[in-house]
Design an enzyme around this catalytic site. Sequence first.
Site, PDB file in Angstrom:
ATOM      1  N   CYS A   1      -6.014   3.219  -5.378  1.00  0.00           N
ATOM      2  CA  CYS A   1      -5.192   2.413  -5.597  1.00  0.00           C
ATOM      3  C   CYS A   1      -6.203   2.293  -6.623  1.00  0.00           C
ATOM      4  O   CYS A   1      -5.772   1.340  -8.421  1.00  0.00           O
ATOM      5  CB  CYS A   1      -5.931   1.075  -4.363  1.00  0.00           C
ATOM      6  SG  CYS A   1      -5.645   1.509  -3.094  1.00  0.00           S
TER       7      CYS A   1
ATOM      8  N   VAL B   1       1.380   7.054  -0.018  1.00  0.00           N
ATOM      9  CA  VAL B   1       0.854   6.211   0.948  1.00  0.00           C
ATOM     10  C   VAL B   1      -0.727   6.334   0.279  1.00  0.00           C
ATOM     11  O   VAL B   1      -1.959   6.987  -0.137  1.00  0.00           O
ATOM     12  CB  VAL B   1       0.622   7.381   1.741  1.00  0.00           C
ATOM     13  CG1 VAL B   1      -0.469   6.139   3.523  1.00  0.00           C
ATOM     14  CG2 VAL B   1       1.876   7.454   1.973  1.00  0.00           C
ATOM     15  N   CYS B   2      -1.507   5.043   0.085  1.00  0.00           N
ATOM     16  CA  CYS B   2      -2.359   5.016  -0.566  1.00  0.00           C
ATOM     17  C   CYS B   2      -3.528   3.987   1.276  1.00  0.00           C
ATOM     18  O   CYS B   2      -3.833   2.877   1.259  1.00  0.00           O
ATOM     19  CB  CYS B   2      -2.795   3.393  -0.995  1.00  0.00           C
ATOM     20  SG  CYS B   2      -4.528   3.141  -0.836  1.00  0.00           S
ATOM     21  N   LEU B   3      -4.246   5.241   2.041  1.00  0.00           N
ATOM     22  CA  LEU B   3      -4.725   4.925   3.047  1.00  0.00           C
ATOM     23  C   LEU B   3      -6.077   5.317   2.791  1.00  0.00           C
ATOM     24  O   LEU B   3      -6.572   6.388   2.390  1.00  0.00           O
ATOM     25  CB  LEU B   3      -3.987   5.366   4.159  1.00  0.00           C
ATOM     26  CG  LEU B   3      -4.578   6.040   5.489  1.00  0.00           C
ATOM     27  CD1 LEU B   3      -5.085   3.940   6.151  1.00  0.00           C
ATOM     28  CD2 LEU B   3      -3.450   6.341   6.745  1.00  0.00           C
TER      29      LEU B   3
ATOM     30  N   ASN C   1       0.474  -1.482  -0.179  1.00  0.00           N
ATOM     31  CA  ASN C   1      -0.311  -0.123   0.192  1.00  0.00           C
ATOM     32  C   ASN C   1       0.941   1.145   0.303  1.00  0.00           C
ATOM     33  O   ASN C   1      -0.088   2.426   0.161  1.00  0.00           O
ATOM     34  CB  ASN C   1      -0.610   0.145   1.319  1.00  0.00           C
ATOM     35  CG  ASN C   1      -1.591  -1.149   1.084  1.00  0.00           C
ATOM     36  OD1 ASN C   1      -0.993  -2.633   2.247  1.00  0.00           O
ATOM     37  ND2 ASN C   1      -2.560  -1.796   0.117  1.00  0.00           N
TER      38      ASN C   1
END
Lengths: 204, 444
Positions: free
Chosen positions: B216, A133-135, A126
């Site tokens: 994503c 940052v993939c949060l 992630n």
Amino acid sequence: MLRLAEWKDAQTTDDADKSDEVRSTSQLASTPPQPSSQVAGVPTPASLRWLSQQRLQQDLTELGVTAPELELQFPDLSDISRFIVTLSPAEGWYKGLCFRFAFTVLETYPFEPPLVRCLDAVWHPNLDEHGAVCLSILREDWRPVYTLVSLVQGLLHLLLEPNPNDALNAAAAEMLVQDPAAFQARVHQQVRERQYHFENAAPP
Amino acid sequence: MHASSAHSAPELLAHADDAGPAALAPEALTRCTTDVRMKHAKSNLQILVVGAGAIGCEALRALALCGFRNLVVLDRDTVAESNLNRQTLYSSADVGASKALRAAQAIKERFPGCTIRGYWASAEQMPVAFYRAFDVIVSGVDTVEARRWLNTVVFHVVRPVTSPNCAVQSKYLPVLIDGGLEGLAGQVRTIRPYETPCIECILDLFPDEAGRQPLCTIAGTPLRPEHCIHYAQAVLWPARDDQAVRSIDPENPEHLEWIYTRAQERAAAFGIEGVTTALVKAVLHRSVPALATTSAVTGAACALAVTRLVWGGSHAQCPWTSFHGSDGLYIDSIFIERRLSCPVCGPGSAVAISVSKNMLVKELIELLERHPVLHCRSPTIVWDYRPVYMSVPQSLKAATSPNLERPLSDIFISDSHPKVPDQVVLSVTDTDTRTCKTLHLFLT
């Protein structure tokens, strides 16, 4: 509260005159009036920047009180809106390693989430190699009711439990699922490489 | 302070006289009939409408239909062709003209008895004192930032209602009436200062701004042209070498061009069609579609809120009216509470004190701790994003502790402020309760 109202009245008699002037000129010429004489850049209680500063101050206080052991660095001591948080998970894939996250709190905070980048390259489903940052609570799930404490907890959670189903670094996610041993080896290898560069890494 | 004409009430007195000799007493005037009150309000209430867009147009028309005579409208935009379907005061001949001036003109033509003035300016351009002249401010603005700004301004010009003859049933003026809409939902909030919650009290109840997508999806599998634009905006832009420009300005043609080119490259790589400059602009501006029905309901509800302020009515304690049209039809008014720690309207959130320039920072902190209103336990003090003293977190405590022994005249000097100011505005946080207060410090 009346204290403030009275104080403002005492201060703004000049402004009141100006407003009458503005009104009469715009009636004649129908052009936009001149901006008021407030000094740009200095936060006054009338600006969003002021509210953002107050909220940031509250959040930093909360962070300091609830997580006194957390390492926070302020590269510029005349600006509390930019700082670096160092996280070191006590278990999981990244046990014993340190990760630095650079926070930039915007003047629209808390309506916009802070910008967060990871300063250390890490092999993580992630996090990508540029530090993105993939949060979810940093983006689509951000709510103004969240604080810096929520974000620090979120980042720590990301380090404790990487989520391969929602991958930013697809190769890392695949490796984590297919071959956990290789994943662990890759994490440690990257850390060794990083130690080499670490001394020269400058804060943003 | 501007004495609003609503308070002098010659017409109200004349009507009260008709009602009998008892009407001469001020107490009796407060009990005079709502008809008299309404008539008085219609000719005296000073109403400002901020934003002459979908809500503004409908609110102006409904207010004029209700009989309110003193209106002012403020908008910085010009009429665009795409506005005509829902902004009912404009015709195709008005395209390119100032919204505020055209709206004022249209109301004047249809309601000759109405005094209306238009200002072609943004709300932020007007001096704060401009807002003093109004009793009611109706806001039909399109961003949360503009709402927060307007809310703060209202609390800066707020004045108590001293006359019992006031036509508006509020303890403080001006009253802010905030209309908002998105798609098939709309809402109106009546902010009576210090009586009902302000925008800042309930900031966490605002819906999320559209446009933030999961990173994503954007990075991994873009499906729509919007995803490509978000990718250019959220991933490529921050990674540029040129660090001089930090944020994207949707009005800057160079920025638009940069995002458009990158988004197009990405769209081509994934075989996605439909990246256009118009879409790039819409995504960067976070536009949402607007419907004429919703704006008609919301604008009318704003006018209703003004009437209700005068009338009293059964819903005076329910300041939040919401409207949902997507699943059937739902309209209701509910009660919401103020937030006591609100930085704008919370009790004791702003205080002014006067101290010597030579006072040490640690002496100021002692003063804050025993101040009768502030009662701050281990306060932290920030001036213009600069920590003056913070007891937490540890790193800031270490960095600011040396300041404790320095005099204030030494602290409030920097490259951008070369001279010791006569007054500074500080924000002070109580470490125990974590409430934040505004401190106006006068240095003598």
